[in-house]
Each structure stands twice: as structure tokens, then as C-alpha cells.
Scaffold this active site. Structure first.
Site, short mmCIF file in Angstrom:
data_model
loop_
_atom_site.label_atom_id
_atom_site.label_comp_id
_atom_site.label_asym_id
_atom_site.label_seq_id
_atom_site.Cartn_x
_atom_site.Cartn_y
_atom_site.Cartn_z
N LYS A 221 0.82 -1.20 0.00
CA LYS A 221 0.00 0.00 0.00
C LYS A 221 0.86 1.26 0.00
O LYS A 221 2.03 1.24 0.37
CB LYS A 221 -0.98 -0.04 1.17
N ARG A 261 -2.65 -10.64 4.54
CA ARG A 261 -2.96 -10.75 3.11
C ARG A 261 -1.83 -10.07 2.34
O ARG A 261 -1.61 -8.87 2.50
CB ARG A 261 -4.31 -10.08 2.83
#
Length: 289
Positions: A221, A261
Site C-alpha cells: 500500500k 494478506r
């Protein structure tokens, strides 16, 4: 619910690894590299063979500003990949906000539903999940990708995310979702800026107060890509953020979270094996001196 899914939901001895398979043309993390069916099938097999406990297949990009595909297009993208992985023995989760897509994926072998909207995007999702008893991952969510960053407004991000997840947990259980099959996700990057993400990362142990297994999705991210960069510089490209991602996975494992994840499964599996080995050698607080 399959035995393997039940065992994974009950897993507390180590932090599990969920590998990402994006079957989208506009994912922030891989730029549509696995969009074509043959590439998606090959990548899914690679993720499974790299040691992912769960392979998460998604056909809708949730990057900020992303437009939604039609239901038909989402089905076209994910169903063949889910079926192929399930046939190979993978534990497959379907990453979708649509009950119709979840149902089609479960029909061909998916055993977990990973819904970033926590059932808020599709009114049919919660009744369907409750009816079939599927394990369900519900994320903290304040709106679709086209508008979510305008909702990244908090006075106390940790307290507010915990409260909103607690409320959603109770609503899901009231709607018939089995609490023993419910996982929660704080939703890093979803209606959150970098400071919000870091505050949540610093407070990972507090997530246990929700009383459910916790999934953390920090992989690649933007807030990781900005580390070590000047404010005026572009963030490091997504594919070059795996070292930072591994650090967040180690933090999650040290905090005892249920699962991470990630895109780079192989390095995460190896890093978490180190954490597991170290935790096995912690002194037993209940042992006699």
C-alpha cells in the site's frame, strides 16, 4: 464449511498467509499483470505453490477512484481461477462485495468470502452468507473506491475504527452470520490516510478487543511506498514495497493476528517462520520458577 476452512479459522498457533490473485486490469499493486485468464491461472498456481494458506481471488479493483465492473464481467474474471485453484487443493477465498459473485465462486470451490464492504455494498450478501454458513471476512468500510478517501476523517482513528467494526460485527451476527466463522479486517488504506494507517499499525494488539480473528492487509500500500521519500517525491512503485510489507507481516505475527494478506507469499512465509520459531521459545508465564 470444509474441514480445511474450519481448521484455518481455528488456527491460533501461528499467523496465516493469504496470497493475493488480482484478476483485474487496474489493480494498484500489479497493474493488471494477471488480468488475462492464462496469466491469472498461472499466477494463482504460483501463489498456492509458494505456500499460501489461503488464496484470495478478486475481480474488482478497490484502489481509490476505481470504477466497478459489471457483475457479468466480475464473474468472467474470477470463476475459472477459483475453480482451477480449488481443483488443485487450495483453500480459496473470493474477494467480492457481491452476493451473486460469492455464490458462484463457492459453487466452484471457494470456501471463504472476503468482503471489503463488510456486507454494506450488497443487501443480499449477509442473508446469503448466513444461509450457507460460509466463513466471512468483513472489513472496516466507509464507502466505495470512488468516494472513500473523502471519508478519511477521524478524531481518534483507532477508537473509531474499533467502534465501527464492533457495531458491524454485532449487526452481522444479528443478521445470522455465525460468530465462529467471522473474521474482521481494520481496512488499512480504505478511507484512511498514511497517518491513520500508521496509528492502526501501532495499535495492532488492541484489535483483539473485538473478540474475532483479525486479517491485516497492508501489502504494497502507498503508505509503505512513501517511507524514506521526500514529501514532494512519488512513492516507491507498488512492486518495490515487498520488504516493507514483510515488516508489517512480522508486526502482525508478533501481535498474534490471525492472518496477513500479501502479494509476495514466499518471503512472507519465510519471515513468519522466524516469528513462529521465536514465539515457541518464549518462557511459559504459567510455569513454576
Amino acid at each position: 464449511m470444509s474441514t480445511s476452512a474450519a481448521e484455518l479459522l481455528a488456527q491460533r498457533d501461528r499467523t496465516l498467509v493469504m496470497g493475493v490473485v488480482n484478476v483485474t486490469p487496474d489493480s494498484f499493486s500489479d497493474g493488471g499483470e494477471w488480468f488475462e485468464l492464462a496469466a491469472a491461472l498461472a499466477h494463482g498456481r504460483e501463489v498456492f505453490e509458494a505456500g499460501a494458506d489461503i488464496v484470495d481471488v478478486g475481480g474488482e479493483s478497490t484502489r481509490p477512484g476505481a470504477e466497478r465492473p459489471s457483475v457479468e464481467e466480475e464473474l468472467r474474471r474470477v470463476v475459472p481461477v477459483v475453480a482451477d485453484l480449488a481443483e488443485r487443493g487450495a483453500v480459496v477465498s473470493i474477494d467480492t462485495m457481491r452476493a451473486q459473485v460469492a455464490a458462484a465462486a463457492v459453487e466452484v470451490g471457494a470456501v471463504i468470502v472476503n468482503d471489503v464492504s463488510g456486507g454494506l455494498a450488497d443487501p443480499e450478501m449477509v442473508p446469503w452468507v448466513a444461509g450457507v454458513g460460509a466463513p466471512y471476512i468483513a472489513m472496516h468500510w466507509r464507502g466505495h473506491s470512488t468516494a472513500m478517501q473523502s471519508r478519511a476523517v477521524y478524531t481518534d482513528v483507532v477508537g473509531e475504527v474499533l467502534h465501527e467494526l464492533e457495531v458491524r460485527r454485532d449487526e452481522l451476527v444479528a443478521g445470522g452470520v455465525n460468530p465462529d466463522r467471522l473474521v474482521l479486517d481494520p481496512g488499512l488504506g480504505f478511507a484512511k490516510n498514511a497517518d491513520h494507517n500508521w496509528a492502526l499499525m501501532a495499535a495492532l494488539p488492541v484489535l483483539h478487543d473485538l473478540g474475532q480473528p483479525i486479517l491485516l492487509g497492508a501489502s504494497r500500500k502507498t503508505f509503505l511506498g512513501r517511507l524514506g521519500r521526500a514529501a514532494s517525491d512519488a512513492p516507491r512503485p507498488a512492486a518495490e514495497r515487498d520488504l516493507e510489507t514483510t515488516a508489517t507481516s512480522v508486526m502482525a505475527a508478533m501481535a498474534g493476528l490471525w492472518c496477513v494478506r500479501v502479494h509476495d507469499v514466499a518471503s512472507t512465509v519465510r519471515a513468519l517462520a522466524v516469528v513462529e520459531a521465536a514465539l515457541l521459545h518464549l518462557p511459559d508465564e504459567d510455569a513454576a520458577p
